[in-house]
Structures are given as structure tokens and as C-alpha cells.
Design an enzyme around this catalytic site. Structure first.
Site, mmCIF file in Angstrom:
data_model
loop_
_atom_site.group_PDB
_atom_site.id
_atom_site.type_symbol
_atom_site.label_atom_id
_atom_site.label_comp_id
_atom_site.label_asym_id
_atom_site.label_seq_id
_atom_site.Cartn_x
_atom_site.Cartn_y
_atom_site.Cartn_z
ATOM 1 N N LEU A 1 15.453 -10.571 -0.024
ATOM 2 C CA LEU A 1 15.309 -9.656 1.442
ATOM 3 C C LEU A 1 14.795 -9.199 2.208
ATOM 4 O O LEU A 1 12.631 -9.416 2.185
ATOM 5 C CB LEU A 1 16.137 -7.869 1.427
ATOM 6 C CG LEU A 1 15.580 -7.240 2.174
ATOM 7 C CD1 LEU A 1 16.692 -7.537 3.504
ATOM 8 C CD2 LEU A 1 16.025 -5.305 1.738
ATOM 9 N N ASP A 2 14.777 -10.122 3.619
ATOM 10 C CA ASP A 2 13.448 -10.183 4.335
ATOM 11 C C ASP A 2 12.274 -11.250 3.820
ATOM 12 O O ASP A 2 11.211 -11.213 4.119
ATOM 13 C CB ASP A 2 12.852 -8.908 5.490
ATOM 14 C CG ASP A 2 13.682 -8.166 5.383
ATOM 15 O OD1 ASP A 2 14.177 -8.465 6.495
ATOM 16 O OD2 ASP A 2 13.508 -6.713 5.904
ATOM 17 N N GLU A 3 12.438 -12.048 3.529
ATOM 18 C CA GLU A 3 11.476 -13.453 2.955
ATOM 19 C C GLU A 3 11.698 -14.212 3.103
ATOM 20 O O GLU A 3 11.381 -15.711 2.633
ATOM 21 C CB GLU A 3 11.735 -13.155 1.276
ATOM 22 C CG GLU A 3 10.540 -11.496 0.897
ATOM 23 C CD GLU A 3 10.444 -11.432 -0.636
ATOM 24 O OE1 GLU A 3 10.327 -12.352 -1.298
ATOM 25 O OE2 GLU A 3 9.927 -10.371 -1.426
#
Length: 280
Positions: free
Chosen positions: A223-225
Site C-alpha cells: 500500500l502506497d509503496e
């Protein structure tokens, strides 16, 4: 680039690659206007973006000639589409979608919005003003698997290069991400220090944050990486209310997302495992 030839290459690094590419292009009477290259020494990988005068008619022939002077398994693109097709996913927040639709309306970039899909019907009337199809697929009352199945089916009705998550507030499953690998682009806020969970702006305000930022990135299972395309920041101070911070955050989010779409539409972004090469 209607009267130019754009070439994108990534391959294993080797001595003489720039010379080999230049000589091959010269054989076809293609004059190089710009040539931006980068070598990832740790991975021993070579990346290059070349723009030449003139539109070469036989793309396959040119790609094959380049492949003959490059290391095995080189990835070569000649004249990828200069009008990228995009599907936009939204929830309720309008600022990123509004910026995208206005920019397309005035043709300020090489992108064409095929459709907007929302898990709420909130932004339908606004999207309709631009005569762009809007599809409402509710996530309520059904399983995540059923919701994503409907979403995938709808997206696949369109020919597209990228799917832009313009504040689409749903966590996507690994299966969904894998279905559209390297096609999904997301935007999220970034605070220093970082705050997650509910009311991040309220948390930031209570801690006296001095910098608000935003990140546009490819979507992965983490997530969000995913690989970062664009990041930027805006300075704030003690006079900012929570509302002021929210406004500043929205402004930086839409600016960063717009810049990412522009870079993608101009084929200036190349994936390099967990990061990107961006030829600005």
C-alpha cells in the site's frame, strides 16, 4: 511528436551502446535531437530516450535494426502512441478529477480520458459536463471480490494505457493490481512526520507540521509503496488552520498527479524494478 521519431530502450549495460544506437539511427538518416540516457550501475542496466527529426515509416524495421546492435532481450519501443488513453477511478473528492478533465478539455497534454468510474455516483453530473462516460459501481452490500470483478469488467470495455486513481479511496486486492500491472497510478498525501488513519490533516495540524507533500506512484501490492513518479511539497506554518491545510493538500495533490500524467503521456517514465527513471 507527429514529425519526430521517439525511441525508448532499456537493456543490460555494455560498452559502446550509445555509439551503436547513434550509428544505427544515422544509417536511416535520422538526426538525433535529444538523447537522454542513464545507467543503473548496481543492476547493470541501461536506459535511454531518443528523439529524432523525421517520422520513420517502418517501426518494426527500425526496432529490429536496433535489436541487432543491443544486448539480448533489449526492450525497444519505437513511436509509442503520443495520445495516451486513460481511465479514471474516483470516489467523492472532486479536485483531482476536475483538474484532469479541465486539462483535457483545453488539450494541454497528450492524454485522452476514456471514462470515469466511481464507487459513488457523486461526480457523475460534473463528469457529464465534459461529455465523458461515467460508470457507477457501488461497493456497498457486496463482497470486495464481486466489486472488483465488476470494476475489472467495466475497465476492460475500454482501450487504455493507464488507470488513474484520482482519490479513489479503496484498497485494491493483489489480483486487481496484477490484472493491470504497471498500469495503475495513485496519488496520496505525504506529511513530515507522516500521519495515517482518520483525519490526517487534523493530526498534522495538532503537531504543528511545517511541510505538506504529495506522491504520485505506480500501484503495487504494498500500500502506497509503489515506484514513485513525482513528489512535491508545500511549506505551511502556524497560521494555517486545518481547513487551510486541507486546501493546500488538495492543491499539491492535483499538481503532482497532473505532472505525473504529463510525464507518462510524453513517455518520460521508465520502470526500473522498484523505482522509476524519469527523463524530465
Amino acid at each position: 511528436m507527429h514529425n519526430q521519431t521517439l525511441i525508448l530502450i532499456q537493456c543490460q549495460d555494455a560498452v559502446g551502446l550509445v555509439a551503436n544506437i547513434s550509428n544505427t539511427l544515422a544509417q536511416y538518416q535520422l538526426n538525433i535531437i535529444t538523447m537522454r540516457e542513464y545507467v543503473d550501475e548496481e543492476a547493470n542496466k541501461f536506459f535511454v530516450r531518443v528523439v529524432c527529426n523525421g517520422l520513420f515509416p517502418d517501426q518494426t524495421q527500425l526496432a529490429n535494426s536496433l535489436a541487432n546492435v543491443l544486448p539480448p532481450s533489449a526492450q525497444i519501443q519505437v513511436n509509442p502512441s503520443n495520445r495516451k488513453k486513460i481511465v479514471v477511478l474516483v470516489t467523492k473528492e472532486h479536485h483531482c478529477l476536475a483538474d484532469i478533465l479541465v486539462r483535457q478539455h483545453f488539450e494541454t497534454w497528450g492524454a485522452e480520458i476514456q471514462a470515469v468510474i466511481g464507487n459513488y455516483d457523486t461526480l457523475r453530473s460534473f463528469t457529464d459536463k465534459f461529455e465523458i462516460p461515467f460508470h457507477y459501481i457501488s461497493h456497498e452490500g457486496i463482497s470486495k471480490e464481486d466489486f472488483e470483478t465488476q470494476l475489472i469488467t467495466q475497465i476492460k470495455q475500454y482501450d487504455f494505457d493507464y488507470i488513474i486513481l484520482a482519490k479513489f479511496m479503496r484498497i485494491l486486492s493483489p489480483l486487481f493490481v496484477a490484472t493491470f500491472e504497471n498500469k495503475l497510478v495513485n496519488i496520496h498525501h505525504s506529511f513530515l512526520p507522516a500521519f495515517i488513519g482518520a483525519n490526517p490533516y487534523k493530526q498534522a495540524h495538532s503537531r504543528g507540521v511545517k511541510i505538506i507533500g504529495a506522491t504520485a506512484h505506480f500501484v503495487t501490492d504494498q500500500l502506497d509503496e509503489g515506484p514513485i513518479i513525482v513528489q512535491d511539497i508545500r511549506h505551511v506554518n502556524h497560521t494555517y488552520t486545518v481547513k487551510d491545510m486541507v486546501t493546500a493538500g488538495k492543491e499539491i495533490e492535483k499538481a503532482v498527479l497532473s505532472r505525473a500524467i504529463r510525464l507518462l503521456s510524453e513517455d518520460r517514465v521508465m520502470l526500473n524494478d522498484y523505482k522509476t527513471i524519469v527523463f524530465e
